[in-house]
Write an enzyme that holds these catalytic residues in place. Structure first.
Site, PDB file in Angstrom:
ATOM      1  N   HIS A   1      25.459 170.236  38.881  1.00  0.00           N
ATOM      2  CA  HIS A   1      26.577 169.769  40.171  1.00  0.00           C
ATOM      3  C   HIS A   1      27.923 170.107  39.850  1.00  0.00           C
ATOM      4  CE1 HIS A   1      23.790 169.246  43.666  1.00  0.00           C
ATOM      5  NE2 HIS A   1      22.816 168.165  42.509  1.00  0.00           N
TER       6      HIS A   1
ATOM      7  N   GLU B   1      12.309 165.641  44.308  1.00  0.00           N
ATOM      8  CA  GLU B   1      13.078 165.597  45.172  1.00  0.00           C
ATOM      9  C   GLU B   1      13.379 166.166  46.227  1.00  0.00           C
ATOM     10  OE1 GLU B   1      16.854 166.367  43.459  1.00  0.00           O
ATOM     11  OE2 GLU B   1      16.502 168.368  42.422  1.00  0.00           O
TER      12      GLU B   1
END
Length: 251
Positions: free
Chosen positions: A44, A147
């Site tokens: 990210h 996730e």
């Protein structure tokens, strides 16, 4: 540094943070804070392959293991950060046992995996390849991140994969994927986290989780979670500045 994997798979509590600031100085300051490890966020944050080696090197200065969260499942991404000297990898969005097995193959040398041998920093730029080959499979940490709703549904199969060291739960993406966002979804999210945790612990795997603060570490430790990534260097920086500014204005 060589004890990092032993601590992880031994279910000792280890505390780290995500490193998102793309500069070695930030890594050194973070490493000097007393953390057990750092996880460089190449998924990210704006951190590319060319920079990762210097960030790992900066963490090594303080003898703090540096993992890397790789951008995806590509074997070459995993191999490159390990060649740079990373202590392990965190592989995001693992939703099937096949994806977990692929991560094992990319992380381990034969006969366990399929990682290629190269003259990178970890192997002394080619001068210590035999020594590195002897220790790498036993010292590198492989954490896979569950996730997604699919990962939750396949949790028992994923955690059973041999070679996975840490089953890491990403509550943010998981909450979105299963429709458990915000306070109204807290109970549903907690139930999903416990489902993954129980499955992983039953399989003998260590369990990790991201937490924005240390407020509920005690709660999750009681549930069997031992591997923590707290917040990030950017969030700690912002929170620290904001707290002192507020104190100065109210003084």
């Amino acid at each position: 540094m060589s004890d990092f994997r032993r601590k992880c798979i031994g279910h000792e509590r280890v505390i780290g943070t995500f490193a998102a600031i793309p500069h070695p100085v930030a890594i050194e300051v973070t490493a000097a804070s007393g953390l057990d490890f750092i996880c460089i966020d190449a998924e990210h944050a704006q951190i590319g392959r060319e920079l990762i080696e210097n960030l790992v090197r900066a963490s090594d200065v303080h003898r703090v293991p540096a993992m890397v969260r790789v951008p995806g499942h590509a074997p070459e991404s995993i191999a490159s950060v390990l060649d740079a000297g990373a202590a392990g990898v965190l592989v995001p969005r693992v939703s099937t046992a096949a994806q977990a097995k692929a991560a094992v193959l990319a992380t381990r040398y034969p006969p366990i995996g399929e990682r290629g041998v190269g003259p990178g920093r970890a192997a002394g730029y080619g001068y210590r390849i035999p020594d590195y080959l002897k220790s790498a499979n036993e010292s590198l940490v492989l954490a896979i991140q569950i996730e997604t709703a699919e990962g939750l549904a396949n949790a028992e199969e994923i955690v059973a994969v041999e070679g996975v060291d840490v089953v890491f739960i990403g509550p943010g993406d998981l909450s979105v994927s299963i429709g458990a966002i915000g306070p109204d979804g807290a109970e549903k999210l907690d139930a999903a986290i416990l489902t993954i945790t129980k499955a992983a612990r039953k399989a003998g795997k260590a369990v990790g989780i991201f937490r924005p603060s240390a407020d509920d570490v005690g709660k999750w430790s009681e549930a069997g979670i031992s591997f923590y990534l707290l917040s990030s260097d950017t969030r700690f920086l912002g929170a620290g500045i904001a707290a002192d500014v507020a104190a100065a204005r109210s003084a």
